[in-house]
Design a protein around this motif. Structure first.
Motif: not given
Length: 303
Positions: A148, A151-156, A256, A275, A279-280, A282
């Motif tokens: 997370y 990827t600066q929050g791009a993959f969760l 990722t 990514i 936007e995201q 998951i």
């Protein structure tokens, strides 16, 4: 087996009495769940030993473990010795001792030692599985947080319980994924849904590219799957489920974060594209299958 409980004063069996002099908790006044669990485990060990000895009081002995103030309060020497052994055995497990080696030090007939070994091994196995589950959860959290952040929050990464929160809003379309022709079918359904929602053609093409990657992965690595597209406000939730083997946790960072990294279990360039365009991204994954969720932002693209 009557001779099992004859009085012994050898060094080996004196150790049983010396190492189990600590107090048990007061009657049902548990200070914590761990304390209650320990007493229940001692009671279960005693129950199994009594069952192996054909002692009729085994249920009573199990329940007694919850109400004992101290092992020293037990007047029946046979029963007292069972509790001492149970507490000693639990200590071996807690201290990570080799149970087989410790049992060899006890002066008991082999049939009884076999019952004790089998019982303690079962307790040990259950505790090991619990510890492994806890360790696995901790490792999963580390992977989740590192990916997370990287990827600066791009993959969760999420757990299964959180999937339902993304299955909200207006359901635009759904499709079964079983055969190769379902790739183009799913792509056309998605194109129609995005176009009807007012997205520009350039954005539709980009979104369809990553949807094709995800659906293709289902065909390659799973028996079947499903695609759902929901719209909630200005966000599209593209949800792709499958019953495949899942993504191994240890390759997810490379899958990722390294463009073009590929194994037979991974998406290859798929995650990198997702990514970039979503936007995201998951992901919920396990050996029972995976759920991939693409959050696609339509804000500013309508009209």
């Amino acid at each position: 087996m009557k001779r099992l409980f004859t009085k012994r004063r050898g060094k080996r069996n004196e150790a049983v009495e010396q190492q189990t002099s600590q107090k048990l908790s007061p009657s049902l006044a548990f200070q914590s769940f761990m304390q209650m669990n320990e007493q229940a485990t001692i009671g279960w060990i005693v129950y199994q030993l009594a069952d192996g000895m054909d002692i009729n009081k085994k249920e009573e002995l199990f329940l007694q473990s919850f109400s004992l103030h101290s092992i020293d309060n037990i007047t029946d020497e046979k029963m007292k010795e069972l509790y001492q052994l149970a507490q000693l055995g639990l200590g071996w497990i807690t201290n990570h001792d080799v149970i087989e080696e410790e049992i060899k030090k006890l002066d008991y007939p082999k049939p009884f030692r076999d019952v004790l070994l089998r019982t303690l091994n079962e307790v040990h196995a259950s505790k090991t599985l619990t510890e492994m589950d806890k360790e696995k959860d901790q490792v999963w959290e580390v992977y989740r947080d590192v990916i997370y952040s990287a990827t600066q929050g791009a993959f969760l990464l999420i757990d299964k319980a959180k999937i339902k929160q993304y299955k909200t809003g207006n359901l635009l379309c759904e499709a079964d994924i079983k055969e190769r022709q379902d790739i183009s079918y799913s792509r056309n359904l998605a194109k129609e849904a995005f176009t009807n929602a007012g997205l520009k053609n350039s954005k539709v093409m980009s979104y369809n590219l990553i949807i094709s990657e995800a659906v293709t992965n289902v065909i390659k690595h799973a028996d079947d799957g499903k695609m759902f597209i929901h719209q909630k406000d200005d966000v599209f939730h593209v949800i792709i489920e499958d019953n495949g083997p899942g993504f191994p946790l240890n390759i997810l960072p490379k899958t990722t974060l390294l463009a073009g990294f590929s194994t037979k279990e991974s998406l290859g360039q798929g995650f990198s594209l997702m990514i970039k365009m979503a936007e995201q991204v998951i992901l919920e994954t396990s050996s029972n299958g995976s759920t991939l969720i693409l959050l696609l932002d339509g804000k500013g693209e309508i009209g």
